[in-house]
Design a protein around this motif. Structure first.
Motif, PDB file in Angstrom:
ATOM      1  N   TYR A 148       0.847  -1.195   0.000  1.00 39.46           N
ATOM      2  CA  TYR A 148       0.000   0.000   0.000  1.00 39.46           C
ATOM      3  C   TYR A 148       0.879   1.241   0.000  1.00 39.46           C
ATOM      4  N   TYR A 149       0.370   2.310  -0.603  1.00 43.98           N
ATOM      5  CA  TYR A 149       1.090   3.585  -0.656  1.00 43.98           C
ATOM      6  C   TYR A 149       0.249   4.656   0.009  1.00 43.98           C
ATOM      7  N   SER A 150       0.910   5.464   0.824  1.00 40.36           N
ATOM      8  CA  SER A 150       0.242   6.591   1.472  1.00 40.36           C
ATOM      9  C   SER A 150       0.824   7.886   0.922  1.00 40.36           C
ATOM     10  N   ARG A 208       3.947   9.580   2.177  1.00 41.29           N
ATOM     11  CA  ARG A 208       4.894   9.427   1.070  1.00 41.29           C
ATOM     12  C   ARG A 208       5.754   8.184   1.246  1.00 41.29           C
ATOM     13  N   GLY A 209       5.072   7.083   1.513  1.00 37.19           N
ATOM     14  CA  GLY A 209       5.786   5.831   1.714  1.00 37.19           C
ATOM     15  C   GLY A 209       4.910   4.631   1.445  1.00 37.19           C
ATOM     16  N   PHE A 210       5.582   3.474   1.367  1.00 36.66           N
ATOM     17  CA  PHE A 210       4.904   2.203   1.141  1.00 36.66           C
ATOM     18  C   PHE A 210       4.730   1.481   2.470  1.00 36.66           C
ATOM     19  N   PHE A 211       3.650   0.726   2.557  1.00 39.64           N
ATOM     20  CA  PHE A 211       3.329   0.017   3.787  1.00 39.64           C
ATOM     21  C   PHE A 211       2.891  -1.398   3.464  1.00 39.64           C
ATOM     22  N   HIS A 217       2.707  -3.425   9.010  1.00 41.94           N
ATOM     23  CA  HIS A 217       2.129  -2.165   9.469  1.00 41.94           C
ATOM     24  C   HIS A 217       0.638  -2.331   9.748  1.00 41.94           C
ATOM     25  N   ASP A 218       0.294  -2.211  11.003  1.00 39.92           N
ATOM     26  CA  ASP A 218      -1.105  -2.325  11.386  1.00 39.92           C
ATOM     27  C   ASP A 218      -1.362  -1.302  12.473  1.00 39.92           C
ATOM     28  N   PRO A 219      -2.190  -0.362  12.254  1.00 42.62           N
ATOM     29  CA  PRO A 219      -3.064  -0.172  11.092  1.00 42.62           C
ATOM     30  C   PRO A 219      -2.320   0.556   9.966  1.00 42.62           C
ATOM     31  N   LEU A 220      -2.862   0.439   8.770  1.00 41.79           N
ATOM     32  CA  LEU A 220      -2.342   1.172   7.619  1.00 41.79           C
ATOM     33  C   LEU A 220      -2.791   2.623   7.716  1.00 41.79           C
ATOM     34  N   PRO A 221      -2.043   3.545   7.110  1.00 44.45           N
ATOM     35  CA  PRO A 221      -2.516   4.933   7.075  1.00 44.45           C
ATOM     36  C   PRO A 221      -3.903   4.998   6.416  1.00 44.45           C
ATOM     37  N   VAL A 222      -4.698   5.936   6.838  1.00 43.66           N
ATOM     38  CA  VAL A 222      -6.079   6.017   6.347  1.00 43.66           C
ATOM     39  C   VAL A 222      -6.161   6.299   4.851  1.00 43.66           C
ATOM     40  N   ASP A 223      -5.136   6.928   4.279  1.00 40.54           N
ATOM     41  CA  ASP A 223      -5.168   7.243   2.844  1.00 40.54           C
ATOM     42  C   ASP A 223      -4.448   6.192   1.996  1.00 40.54           C
TER      43      ASP A 223
END
Length: 134
Positions: free
Chosen positions: A2-4, A8-11, A16-22
Motif C-alpha cells: 500500500y502507498y500513502s 509518502r511511503g509504502f506500507f 504495518h497495522d493499522p495502515l494509514p487512512v489514505d
C-alpha cells in the motif's frame, strides 16, 4: 503493498497495522517498477489521486546550489593539497626533480585559484572552475 500519499511511503499490511487512512493498494509489479525506476534518479511522489508515480526531483534551491558549490570547492582543495604535500616534502628535503618543482608550483597555483573563486556576486551561478594540472 500500500502507498500513502500523506506519509509518502509504502506500507506492508503484514508489518504495518493499522495502515494509514489514505493508503492505496499497489500491485507487486507496480511497486517493483517504481522501485527500479527510482534508481534512475527519479523520485516517488503522489499524483493528483494520491497514486505513486515517478517524477523528476525538483531543482535545487539557491541555498542548496551554494552548499553544493562550496562542497565541490572544498573537495577540490583537499585533492589539490594531497598533490602538494609530497611534492612540498621533496622540495623541502632538497630531493625534488625539476619536474616535481614545476608540478608543485602548478598545484599551488591551482589551489590559489580555487581559494580565490569569488563567493559574492553571482556565486555560484557563474563559476569558472580552474583546471587542475595534468
Amino acid at each position: 503493498m500500500y502507498y500513502s500519499a500523506k506519509e509518502r511511503g509504502f506500507f506492508d499490511p503484514a508489518i504495518h497495522d493499522p495502515l494509514p487512512v489514505d493508503a492505496i493498494e499497489v500491485s507487486d509489479e507496480e511497486w517493483q517498477a517504481l522501485l527500479i525506476g527510482n534508481s534512475t534518479g527519479k523520485q516517488i511522489t503522489p499524483d493528483a489521486n494520491g497514486y505513486p508515480v515517478l517524477t523528476d526531483p525538483p531543482p535545487p534551491t539557491p541555498e542548496q546550489v551554494k552548499v553544493m558549490a562550496e562542497a565541490k570547492r572544498q573537495q577540490l582543495l583537499v585533492e589539490a593539497s594531497m598533490h602538494v604535500a609530497p611534492l612540498q616534502d621533496a622540495v623541502d628535503l632538497g630531493e625534488a626533480s625539476p619536474e616535481e618543482v614545476i608540478a608543485l608550483q602548478e598545484w599551488k597555483r591551482y589551489r590559489i585559484a580555487l581559494n580565490r573563486l569569488p563567493t559574492s556576486a553571482g556565486w555560484p551561478d557563474n563559476i569558472e572552475w580552474p583546471t587542475p594540472p595534468a
